[in-house]
Every structure is written in C-alpha cells, then in structure tokens.
Design a protein around this motif. Structure first.
Motif, short mmCIF file in Angstrom:
data_model
loop_
_atom_site.label_atom_id
_atom_site.label_comp_id
_atom_site.label_asym_id
_atom_site.label_seq_id
_atom_site.Cartn_x
_atom_site.Cartn_y
_atom_site.Cartn_z
N ASP A 120 0.83 -1.20 0.00
CA ASP A 120 0.00 0.00 0.00
C ASP A 120 0.87 1.25 0.00
O ASP A 120 2.00 1.24 0.49
CB ASP A 120 -0.92 0.02 1.22
CG ASP A 120 -2.04 -1.00 1.11
OD1 ASP A 120 -2.61 -1.13 0.02
OD2 ASP A 120 -2.33 -1.66 2.13
N PRO A 339 -5.28 -7.04 -7.13
CA PRO A 339 -4.86 -6.84 -5.73
C PRO A 339 -4.40 -8.10 -5.01
O PRO A 339 -3.60 -8.01 -4.08
CB PRO A 339 -6.13 -6.27 -5.08
CG PRO A 339 -6.84 -5.58 -6.18
CD PRO A 339 -6.60 -6.43 -7.39
N GLY A 405 -10.74 -3.41 -6.13
CA GLY A 405 -10.68 -4.10 -4.85
C GLY A 405 -11.95 -4.85 -4.50
O GLY A 405 -12.05 -5.42 -3.41
N LYS A 450 -2.62 -3.48 -2.92
CA LYS A 450 -3.41 -4.58 -2.36
C LYS A 450 -4.80 -4.12 -1.94
O LYS A 450 -5.73 -4.94 -1.85
CB LYS A 450 -2.69 -5.16 -1.13
CG LYS A 450 -1.46 -5.99 -1.44
CD LYS A 450 -0.88 -6.55 -0.14
CE LYS A 450 0.31 -7.45 -0.40
NZ LYS A 450 0.87 -8.00 0.87
N ASN A 451 -4.94 -2.82 -1.68
CA ASN A 451 -6.21 -2.29 -1.16
C ASN A 451 -6.62 -1.03 -1.91
O ASN A 451 -6.47 0.09 -1.40
CB ASN A 451 -6.08 -2.00 0.34
CG ASN A 451 -5.74 -3.23 1.15
OD1 ASN A 451 -6.56 -4.12 1.30
ND2 ASN A 451 -4.51 -3.28 1.67
#
Length: 661
Positions: A120, A339, A405, A450-451
C-alpha cells in the motif's frame, strides 16, 4: 459496430487521427447525469480527498491535482528547466540535469509510482521515469521536490518504468528500444538487429531509510521492445511482469513489421531467483558503461552529480528459472496485476479480447514444463497453460487496467473511446462509459495496490476535440473523473492537464499533508554560502569571481547597492531567505542575466550566476510577491570597465561613497 466502422477504428489505432471522430461512442451528449457537480465540488477553504500525481509527458514535469476538484496545486520540475522555480537555473540545481551525455535539460516523463509498504502507498516518495535519455527520478513528498535522478546504462529508452515492488525493494525499468549493449561493440549495422540488439531490465534498489537509489543488477534479455510492467504482489510477490512487442525483431517501419505476429509475449521475471544468482556470483561485472547519479541535499540546499562506470548483468538465456515468456495477443501495451496477485491482465492493442493469466497456473506450467518451445533461449509457456480466461468483445484498442478491490477491473479502450468494467473471475462485462475521444491510461486511487480506494476512476485522454474552448491548432489535454461507488460508472468532471498525461497515481491526502515541510530552519542550513542574518551579508572578490552573500526579508535585500563589479567578472548571488514563516518565498532576478530567476524558500540558500555583458547600472528585484511593499524590494548593481579603480562596496539603507575615479 458495422464492419466499415470497425475498419476505420483499426486504422485510427494505427495512427490516422483524422478519423477518430468516427469512433466516438454514441450517447455522449447525455453521459453526465444529475448530481455530478455536487460530487466533484470542494467548497472554498476545504481540502480535497486525494493528491493526484500526473505525469507531464513531453513537458518533463510532474503535476499535482486535487481530487475530486481537479484543481492544479503544483507543477514539479523533474527533467525540464523551470524558470518559475529556478530549477536548472540556480547553481544548486544545475547538477540535477547532468547525464553521461552532459547537461540534458529535458525528458519525456511518462509514468508515476508512489512508494509502497506492504503493498500500500506510504506517502514517502514518488518515482517517475525519463523515457528519452533513460533516467529514474525520486520526488520527496515532504518538500514536493526532485531529490534524486539516476541514469540507466545499456538502455535505448525507458518506457517500462518506474514500476516498483510491494515494499519498494526495487524500482524496475525495462528498455523501450532494444539496442546493442553499451561499449565499443555497439557500432554495428542496424539491420543486424536480430543478431546483435539486446533488451535490459534494470532493478534499482531503494534505501529504506533515505530513499537513495542504486542499480542492484540488470538482466540482459532478447532484443524485443518492453512496453509496460507491474510487480507481483501477495501470492506473486517476488515476480515481475513485462509486456513486450516487436517479437518480429524488426528495425524499420514498425507499424507494419512489428504487428505481424498473432501473439507477442508477457515476460515473467523471478527477481527472487535473480537475487540468488547474484549472491552465487553468476552476474557479470561490466565496467564499460557510463551513467550519472544526481542527488539533492536538503540540508545544504545543493546537489551533486557523480559519474559511475559499473553494473552487474545477469543473462536471462543462460540462467535457468530466471525468465519465462507467456504468449499474449497482439502487440500488448499494458500489463497489470490484480490486488491478490493471482491474476495478470495484459492488453493487446490490436486484439479483440483481453487475456487474463493465472499466476498459480503459470507456476504449475513451469513445474510441469508445459512449454511450446523457446524464444532466444527463454522458455515459452503454452498460452492455454497459463490462461485464466479471455474477456470477449470488450471494446477496441484495450490499453490499461486498474482494479477496484471488489473483484472488478476497469480497462481503457483507445479506439472505441471508453472505459469498460468487468469481473475478474467470471470475465463478464458489467458496465461501459464513453470517455470522449481517445483515452490512454486510467487511474483508480490505489488501483495497483493490495487495497484500492474504489471511489473514483480517472481517464487520461490523448485527444479531446471540442471538450474545451479552442486554443489554436493544439487543444488542452484532458482528464475525466468518474464516480465508481455504485454499480454504474458516472462521469462527474472534466479538467485540463499540462503536457500529455500518461499515467497517474492518487493517494489519500491524510497520508501526506501533515508531513509537509513548512520552512527550512536557519540553524540547520549547511549551504557553503549561507548568510546567517543581515549582519553577515557581504560582497567578496576572489580574482574575477565575485561572491555576493545576500539576504531577503520583507521587503528588502541586504545589500541593495553594490559597486565595484567589472566587465569579465563572474558574479555569484548567494541568496538566503531569512524568513521563518510558512509560504513566504522570495524571488531574485537581475537585468541581463541569461539564465532565469531564483525562487528561494524560507531558510533556504540558492545561487544565481551572472556574467555582465556591458557596463552600466543593473536593477535587481524580488520576483515573488511578498508584501504590500513588494515593488520596493529592489536594488542596484554597478558594472564598470575591466581594470576600473572603483572598489567593491556594498550597503543597505545608506548611500555609497562618492565615486573617486
């Protein structure tokens, strides 16, 4: 779409801009729905939710916009001269534009990457690439200034960069144009491309504490063109994926000769394996290279440029398990990783589908050696063995994909001029919206993390006919902001951008805004020509060099009258802004200077070199409005003939002695 329209759109994809109008999506007149203005409105005195960092393309600059307002906050000079901020004009910043070719005051800034921790954005740095003279730059997000530029050897271009691993272990760059490796052996016939041209992938390490970059190693690859890249994440951490084109290895008329193969490749690189080979001494130390490393020091307010001559190169064809090719239709541009790190999406510009590859299936194919052969010594994984599936009939000219996401992807389509939303697992199309002419990159805040922060998607358009007031033969470049909080994407704002907006990234404002440097403390100023207060201001002659230790404060210079300068002198104005109040810069300029102005922040020292070309009285003045008496913030410098008996004198608030000559 009728066959004739399809043909016209494909021709447009190959570069005939005059028919883009025929590919404009239907229903564009009613694309903006009710409530759009409210969703993008930021009231006076209120902050935006996001900082949006947008590449300036051929301007060589990075711009900073607020989202959702679309307001331009700052233009950060990186690879280009900028007289507004004195970038490349002050003696302190000139070394930042040095390369192995000498001073190169421009580059083509294509892509933007925010530093990451655990996948992130962490709000520390922004990395950008120079596509022309291959370079990577790092911008410090406490000062919003360029603090480091690293040139890349063995590279004919630097398009596939500066994409980074999920903990900013590496900033990675793939050469756009394969060329012979640097050195004496590079003087060869162009038509020997297939035999002698090579690609390189540069893995640049980043110091976790101070951000300093260094070329950890390069990977020598077959001679193809690398377009874009993404790091693996989660399950695919330790891998990097590059889109390639010109697998035909053509060297002329590439629009035809590099578009013949039904499939090109995605190159999968196991950088963890590369580290193992490096530790085992499998890299070749190459010392016939030459590249510049430039660093700006915020304590001394100065920069240095160092020429380096060594890199370590790993050979992809000789080291087993390092690289694998995955076939990909056709002339792929973007390659993006979802992600979770499981799905790799590549977009063939000339393909009528979007292939989605599976990392776990790719791993199984490698284990079972499910290969269809090799290309220049690198195994080629069978297409079906790595394929998760294909998005069928998504649009025309797919380029780039970002993720929300929520299990969905959004892809930009250059020819059909639209954004298309689809589900990653079942590959079904969920929504599509027009972008008004030709979209290139798109951006979801955190869309490569990832987010992702799935509130907005921004389309960065290449051609924007009749979207804005006409400004001669060239029209404003454009970004378009869409709300993606619901099932359907909603256009809520158009806003112009500088240069040619390629890629961008956006981060929540709270991760950056409170870290901002407000002033440079005078007691921490380590500049060699720092003037610590008005009482320390002076003028010194050393041969034909004259050093002016000058201070600025609302609303005067000290000194503001200087005499004794002679023709042939080099005059260095070392300007220290002794203000200690936020947002109180001062400027400095003098008549006849052939470089630019200075813009000096509170507590900072910057230097302007001036070589007068005639005798006379030369006004100097503050160029940045600082107070009600800004107009009065000025002074005079007297230049006399060479050999004059006029002594060096300086003062403020009192007249100079009468001329005794």
């Amino acid at each position: 779409m009728k066959p004739k329209q399809f043909l016209l759109c494909i021709i447009a994809l190959l570069g005939v801009a005059t028919i883009f109008e025929g590919c404009k999506p239907k229903g564009t007149g009613s694309a903006v729905s009710a409530g759009a203005a409210e969703k993008s409105y930021v009231a006076p005195g209120q902050y935006d939710e996001f900082y949006n960092f947008v590449s300036g393309g051929f301007s060589g600059q990075l711009s900073v916009y607020g989202l959702p307002s679309g307001r331009l906050f700052r233009v950060i000079p990186v690879f280009s001269l900028d007289p507004e901020k004195g970038w490349g004009f002050s003696e302190e910043t000139k070394p930042m534009l040095e390369t192995s070719h000498g001073t190169v005051p421009w580059d083509d800034l294509h892509h933007v990457q925010l530093s990451k921790t655990d996948g992130d954005y962490d709000g520390r740095w922004v990395f950008v690439n120079g596509n022309n003279t291959p370079r990577i730059a790092r911008i410090d997000l406490t000062t919003f200034r360029t603090v480091e530029i690293l040139e890349l050897p063995n590279s004919g271009g630097n398009h596939s960069s500066p994409f980074i691993t999920e903990n900013t272990e590496y900033v990675v760059a793939g050469t756009r144009f394969s060329v012979p490796m640097d050195g004496e052996g590079s003087d060869i016939a162009i038509n020997t491309y297939k035999k002698n041209f090579r690609g390189t992938l540069s893995f640049v390490s980043v110091n976790k504490e101070n951000g300093y970059m260094d070329i950890a190693f390069q990977i020598e690859t077959p001679g193809v063109n690398f377009d874009l890249s993404r790091a693996g994440k989660g399950v695919s951490h330790g891998w990097f994926f590059f889109s390639t084109y010109n697998t035909e290895q053509a060297n002329t008329l590439l629009e035809v000769n590099a578009s013949k193969n039904d499939k090109d490749f995605v190159l999968a690189v196991n950088w963890k394996k590369a580290e193992e080979y490096l530790k085992a001494g499998k890299g070749k130390k190459v010392s016939n290279v030459k590249y510049a490393h430039n660093i700006y020091d915020e304590a001394s307010h100065t920069s240095t440029s160092t020429i380096k001559n060594e890199v370590i190169v790993l050979n992809s064809a000789e080291l087993e398990g390092l690289c694998y090719f995955i076939p990909c239709p056709k002339s792929p541009h973007g390659v993006d990783v979802d992600p979770t790190g499981e799905y790799i999406v590549s977009s063939g510009k000339l393909a009528a589908l979007i292939p989605v590859f599976s990392f776990s299936k790719m791993q199984k194919a490698i284990e079972s050696k499910s290969f269809e052969g090799e290309f220049a010594g690198i195994p080629v994984i069978k297409y079906e063995a790595a394929l998760h599936g294909e998005v069928e009939k998504p649009g025309l000219g797919p380029l780039h994909t970002e993720f929300d996401g929520k299990g969905n992807a959004i892809t930009s389509f250059f020819v059909s001029s639209e954004l298309v939303k689809w589900n990653i697992k079942d590959l079904k199309i969920l929504d599509r919206v027009p972008t008004f002419y030709s979209v290139g990159h798109l951006m979801i805040p955190g869309g490569d993390t990832k987010n992702p922060d799935a509130k907005y998607v921004v389309a960065y358009n290449k051609i924007t006919k009749d979207r804005f007031l006409p400004t001669g033969p060239e029209l404003a470049h454009s970004a378009q902001l869409y709300d993606i909080t619901g099932d359907k994407m909603q256009l809520i704002l158009d806003f112009p951008t500088i240069g040619e907006p390629h890629y961008a990234q956006a981060i929540r404002a709270e991760k950056i805004k409170d870290k901002s440097v407000k002033i440079f403390k005078l007691e921490e100023n380590k500049h060699p020509y720092f003037t610590n207060g008005e009482s320390a201001a002076k003028v010194e002659r050393k041969g034909n060099k004259v050093h002016v230790y000058l201070t600025t404060i609302r609303s005067h210079f000290t000194p503001d009258n200087i005499e004794g300068i002679q023709m042939g002198d080099e005059v260095y104005f070392h300007v220290t802004n002794i203000e200690q109040d936020w947002d109180m810069p001062h400027g400095f300029a003098i008549k006849g200077a052939n470089n630019g102005e200075l813009l000096v922040m509170p507590g900072e020292t910057q230097t302007l070199k001036w070589v007068p070309d005639r005798i006379g009285i030369f006004p100097m003045y503050c160029t940045d409005f600082c107070s009600a008496l800004h107009q009065e913030m000025s002074g005079y410098v007297r230049v006399s003939p060479k050999g004059s008996k006029v002594p060096i004198t300086f003062s403020v608030g009192t007249n100079q002695p009468a001329d005794t000559q």
